[in-house]
Design a protein around this motif. Structure first.
Motif, PDB file in Angstrom:
ATOM      1  N   THR A  67      36.059  23.697  28.626  1.00 11.06           N
ATOM      2  CA  THR A  67      36.149  25.169  28.102  1.00 11.06           C
ATOM      3  C   THR A  67      36.280  25.380  26.726  1.00 11.06           C
ATOM      4  OG1 THR A  67      38.729  25.242  27.966  1.00 11.06           O
ATOM      5  CG2 THR A  67      37.689  25.923  30.235  1.00 11.06           C
ATOM      6  N   GLU A  72      41.178  30.574  27.303  1.00  8.98           N
ATOM      7  CA  GLU A  72      40.095  30.450  28.307  1.00  8.98           C
ATOM      8  C   GLU A  72      40.434  29.899  29.585  1.00  8.98           C
ATOM      9  OE1 GLU A  72      35.648  29.080  29.517  1.00  8.98           O
ATOM     10  OE2 GLU A  72      35.777  29.329  27.362  1.00  8.98           O
ATOM     11  N   THR A  76      40.906  31.838  33.030  1.00  7.93           N
ATOM     12  CA  THR A  76      40.142  31.751  34.169  1.00  7.93           C
ATOM     13  C   THR A  76      40.806  31.125  35.405  1.00  7.93           C
ATOM     14  OG1 THR A  76      38.320  30.794  32.901  1.00  7.93           O
ATOM     15  CG2 THR A  76      38.378  29.951  34.973  1.00  7.93           C
ATOM     16  N   PRO A 221      32.841  31.512  39.221  1.00  8.19           N
ATOM     17  CA  PRO A 221      33.097  31.481  37.502  1.00  8.19           C
ATOM     18  C   PRO A 221      33.760  32.588  36.758  1.00  8.19           C
ATOM     19  CG  PRO A 221      30.900  31.150  38.489  1.00  8.19           C
ATOM     20  CD  PRO A 221      31.722  31.623  39.670  1.00  8.19           C
ATOM     21  N   ILE A 223      33.061  33.006  33.586  1.00  3.07           N
ATOM     22  CA  ILE A 223      31.965  33.372  32.679  1.00  3.07           C
ATOM     23  C   ILE A 223      30.430  33.257  33.273  1.00  3.07           C
ATOM     24  CG2 ILE A 223      30.684  32.826  30.258  1.00  3.07           C
ATOM     25  CD1 ILE A 223      33.503  32.139  29.284  1.00  3.07           C
ATOM     26  N   GLU A 229      28.257  23.465  33.795  1.00  4.19           N
ATOM     27  CA  GLU A 229      29.599  22.958  34.245  1.00  4.19           C
ATOM     28  C   GLU A 229      29.735  23.148  35.755  1.00  4.19           C
ATOM     29  OE1 GLU A 229      32.567  21.458  32.544  1.00  4.19           O
ATOM     30  OE2 GLU A 229      30.464  21.335  31.176  1.00  4.19           O
ATOM     31  N   ARG A 233      30.712  27.628  34.512  1.00  2.00           N
ATOM     32  CA  ARG A 233      30.849  28.486  33.471  1.00  2.00           C
ATOM     33  C   ARG A 233      29.681  28.288  32.474  1.00  2.00           C
ATOM     34  NH1 ARG A 233      31.618  27.480  27.671  1.00  2.00           N
ATOM     35  NH2 ARG A 233      33.184  28.765  26.860  1.00  2.00           N
ATOM     36  N   GLU A 237      27.074  23.935  26.396  1.00  2.00           N
ATOM     37  CA  GLU A 237      28.136  23.035  26.110  1.00  2.00           C
ATOM     38  C   GLU A 237      28.534  22.804  24.723  1.00  2.00           C
ATOM     39  OE1 GLU A 237      26.583  21.789  29.974  1.00  2.00           O
ATOM     40  OE2 GLU A 237      25.882  22.529  28.294  1.00  2.00           O
TER      41      GLU A 237
END
Length: 378
Positions: A67, A72, A76, A221, A223, A229, A233, A237
């Motif tokens: 993340t 975050e 999540t 998810p 996001i 991921e 997500r 990355e």
């Protein structure tokens, strides 16, 4: 002398972490989602880092999700953990980081949940008997309790709480941002659904963290926007950050025993020096070694005339420390943690937080400045 005693806010990058990140920056610039050779090479690097983190935490790489940081990760776990599992009741404490409290409060305000706050004592310990009673009356609850408080350092027995939550079929999330890499987290033995980490708390880079999600706990998810991921997500990355995080965690685990002894020694020394040189000094939270995060010491000073000036005066003297969470800097609202434990609002409180780079000489320097400040206002 310049002294940095605000390591609970962020730590300096370990040179070995910088070296690992620079190598990736220079030679591995492909997008890990690309199918060509450059992309596949970087994808392998990301997965190697994931495997490193999972191995250190004794869990599966499939349960580690990178993340942008602890905030975050907490958001999540809480939002998706509650909404995707049909949870209508949540339990937390008034001492949690705002990444937890504000998320739960927003869910309560939306009508998604009823939120219960546990009682805490003057040392910052949650009432576990109240927790069990609430769980008995509300099975299948979402519980969020941090491992160690970021302002006062008081530790919570998350192993006991995780077993309690399992008994009542409840989901347990723990904000472990302050303790990750400072204690061993064996996620095979710990019956927990979510834990969080943030690299910059253990000499890694800012802007990267991770969320552990137990494979038995299913969420969607937080996001959207891509298949990264493992579809959990969206977004390209942060490869350099991920590599730095894995390297920092690896270093921390390999040197943990030595660092624990050394930093606990610094904390004990500062407590002794404060008691010797500052009359009526007090401490917020539990400071016993077995119940307190060894990197954090929250001090309450008797010089009441310095309530609004203590941190400024320390800064002028070359000492960086904090009055509470760095995430609340710039706010004119006092620490919600100190308010919750009933700390005297008339006495200035300062959080000193230590790392492997600090020394006794730095503590002596700080004690001298504090002594001068308090005697000046006596």
């Amino acid at each position: 002398m310049q002294v940095y005693f605000d390591n609970a806010a962020t730590t300096a990058l370990d040179p070995r972490v910088v070296e690992a990140m620079v190598e990736i920056m220079e030679f591995n610039y492909g997008n890990p989602s690309s199918i060509h050779a450059h992309g596949r090479q970087v994808k392998t690097i990301v997965e190697r880092a994931r495997k490193t983190v999972a191995g250190l935490l004794n869990t599966s790489p499939s349960e580690i999700f990178f993340t942008s940081g602890g905030t975050e990760a907490d958001n999540t776990a809480i939002a998706r953990g509650i909404l995707d599992n049909g949870i209508s009741h949540a339990i937390t404490s008034p001492l949690e980081h705002h990444a937890v409290l504000h998320t739960l409060e927003a869910l309560e305000q939306s009508g998604a949940i009823k939120l219960s706050l546990l009682d805490v004592d003057r040392l910052g310990r949650v009432d576990v008997q109240q927790l069990e009673q609430l769980l008995a009356n509300n099975p299948r609850t979402f519980v969020s309790l941090m491992h160690a408080n970021n302002e006062i350092g008081t530790l919570t027995d998350i192993e006991y709480i995780s077993a309690l939550c399992k008994q009542y079929r409840s989901i347990f999330h723990s904000d472990t941002v302050q303790t990750m890499a400072h204690y061993v987290h064996d996620l095979t033995k710990l019956q927990i659904d979510f834990v969080t980490g943030s690299a910059h708390k253990f000499h890694g880079p800012k802007g990267v963290g991770f969320l552990y999600i137990n494979h038995q706990t299913k969420i969607k998810p937080f996001i959207y926007g891509g298949a990264q991921e493992r579809n959990m997500r969206g977004g390209t990355e942060n490869v350099y950050g991920i590599v730095g995080l894995a390297k920092a965690l690896e270093i921390a685990y390999s040197e943990m025993d030595d660092h624990q002894r050394y930093i606990q020694g610094l904390k004990d020394y500062m407590i002794a020096q404060l008691r010797e040189h500052i009359p009526d000094v007090r401490f917020n939270g539990d400071i016993t070694p077995e119940n307190s995060l060894y990197t954090v010491l929250n001090v309450s000073f008797p010089c009441t005339d310095m309530s609004d000036m203590m941190l400024f005066s320390l800064d002028i003297s070359g000492i960086s420390a904090s009055g509470g969470s760095a995430c609340s800097s710039g706010s004119d609202i006092g620490s919600h943690v100190l308010q919750a434990i009933g700390a005297d609002p008339g006495r200035p409180s300062v959080r000193f937080s230590f790392c492997k780079n600090n020394t006794r000489e730095e503590i002596d320097f700080v004690i001298g400045k504090l002594k001068a400040l308090c005697l000046e206002k006596a």
